[in-house]
Write an enzyme that holds these catalytic residues in place. Structure first.
Site, PDB file in Angstrom:
ATOM      1  N   ASP A 144       0.853  -1.186   0.000  1.00 19.09           N
ATOM      2  CA  ASP A 144       0.000   0.000   0.000  1.00 19.09           C
ATOM      3  C   ASP A 144       0.894   1.242   0.000  1.00 19.09           C
ATOM      4  O   ASP A 144       1.894   1.318   0.711  1.00 19.09           O
ATOM      5  CB  ASP A 144      -0.899  -0.004   1.241  1.00 19.09           C
ATOM      6  CG  ASP A 144      -2.027   1.001   1.155  1.00 19.09           C
ATOM      7  OD1 ASP A 144      -3.199   0.579   1.093  1.00 19.09           O
ATOM      8  OD2 ASP A 144      -1.741   2.216   1.163  1.00 19.09           O
ATOM      9  N   ASN A 187     -12.751  -3.228   2.272  1.00 16.20           N
ATOM     10  CA  ASN A 187     -13.772  -2.187   2.293  1.00 16.20           C
ATOM     11  C   ASN A 187     -14.605  -2.377   1.030  1.00 16.20           C
ATOM     12  O   ASN A 187     -14.121  -2.123  -0.072  1.00 16.20           O
ATOM     13  CB  ASN A 187     -13.128  -0.794   2.314  1.00 16.20           C
ATOM     14  CG  ASN A 187     -12.350  -0.534   3.589  1.00 16.20           C
ATOM     15  OD1 ASN A 187     -12.750  -0.958   4.665  1.00 16.20           O
ATOM     16  ND2 ASN A 187     -11.223   0.160   3.470  1.00 16.20           N
ATOM     17  N   HIS A 221      -9.920  -5.074  -3.424  1.00 17.36           N
ATOM     18  CA  HIS A 221      -8.575  -5.261  -2.875  1.00 17.36           C
ATOM     19  C   HIS A 221      -8.684  -5.692  -1.419  1.00 17.36           C
ATOM     20  O   HIS A 221      -9.471  -5.151  -0.658  1.00 17.36           O
ATOM     21  CB  HIS A 221      -7.713  -3.996  -2.997  1.00 17.36           C
ATOM     22  CG  HIS A 221      -8.387  -2.752  -2.509  1.00 17.36           C
ATOM     23  ND1 HIS A 221      -9.350  -2.097  -3.236  1.00 17.36           N
ATOM     24  CD2 HIS A 221      -8.234  -2.041  -1.369  1.00 17.36           C
ATOM     25  CE1 HIS A 221      -9.759  -1.033  -2.568  1.00 17.36           C
ATOM     26  NE2 HIS A 221      -9.109  -0.976  -1.422  1.00 17.36           N
ATOM     27  N   HIS A 263      -6.935  -5.847   2.103  1.00 17.82           N
ATOM     28  CA  HIS A 263      -5.860  -5.254   2.905  1.00 17.82           C
ATOM     29  C   HIS A 263      -5.289  -6.323   3.837  1.00 17.82           C
ATOM     30  O   HIS A 263      -6.040  -6.971   4.566  1.00 17.82           O
ATOM     31  CB  HIS A 263      -6.395  -4.122   3.791  1.00 17.82           C
ATOM     32  CG  HIS A 263      -6.874  -2.900   3.075  1.00 17.82           C
ATOM     33  ND1 HIS A 263      -6.088  -1.785   2.914  1.00 17.82           N
ATOM     34  CD2 HIS A 263      -8.050  -2.603   2.481  1.00 17.82           C
ATOM     35  CE1 HIS A 263      -6.770  -0.849   2.274  1.00 17.82           C
ATOM     36  NE2 HIS A 263      -7.970  -1.321   1.993  1.00 17.82           N
TER      37      HIS A 263
END
Ligand code: AMP
Length: 143
Positions: A31, A87, A100, A102
């Site tokens: 990230d 999310n 995606h 995390h």
């Protein structure tokens, strides 16, 4: 592939990324604004906005990469644990409209919080309401 998707641009090599893992269908990279050392994003290479948009094979490949990567990311940065999450949708905080996962390494005493902290005000639900929600979800799966 979506023309104005930043993660599609990473897949295509048009935007640089610190790639840590790649298969035919899945890419993982650091990230750019990490919440912790080793904060990694795992994405399907083909564009999909929501987890529910993934077909079974791709969902399986994505989760296989997540399960493979999570302990290795932790080991690489000497973390004590990790939060793994998605999310899904703007209301949930999704900013990049390309699925995606995390992987956020966690360290004893890092001041962070568990995934439970992402929810809003907790609803006060009766047993009957919980039963009705369970029935609704179950019916939605059958539909
Ligand atoms: P989300 O809020 O779940 O959509 O999170 C999007 C994440 O993508 C954020 O943690 C950003 O820091 C990260 N991000 C955005 N652009 C890039 C990029 N070009 N390379 C790596 N990570 C990025």
């Amino acid at each position: 592939m979506s023309a104005d998707c930043i993660f599609c641009s990473i897949v295509d090599g048009d935007i640089p990324a610190r790639t840590v893992h790649e298969t035919d269908d899945v890419l993982a990279f650091l990230d750019a604004n990490p919440l912790a050392r080793g904060h990694t994003l795992v994405i399907p290479k083909s564009h999909a906005q929501h987890v529910g948009d993934l077909d079974d094979g791709l969902a399986s490949d994505l989760f296989a990469a997540v399960t493979e990567l999570t302990p290795r990311v932790q080991a690489a940065v000497d973390a004590d644990g990790a939060n793994v999450g998605i999310n899904d949708g703007e209301a949930a905080g999704q900013e990049v409209p390309h699925v995606h996962v995390h992987i956020i390494p966690r360290f004893e005493g890092d001041g962070g919080a568990p995934l439970h902290a992402v929810g809003g005000d907790r609803p006060d639900l009766s047993d009957d309401e919980l039963d009705a929600i369970a029935a609704d979800v179950s019916a939605a799966l059958d539909g």
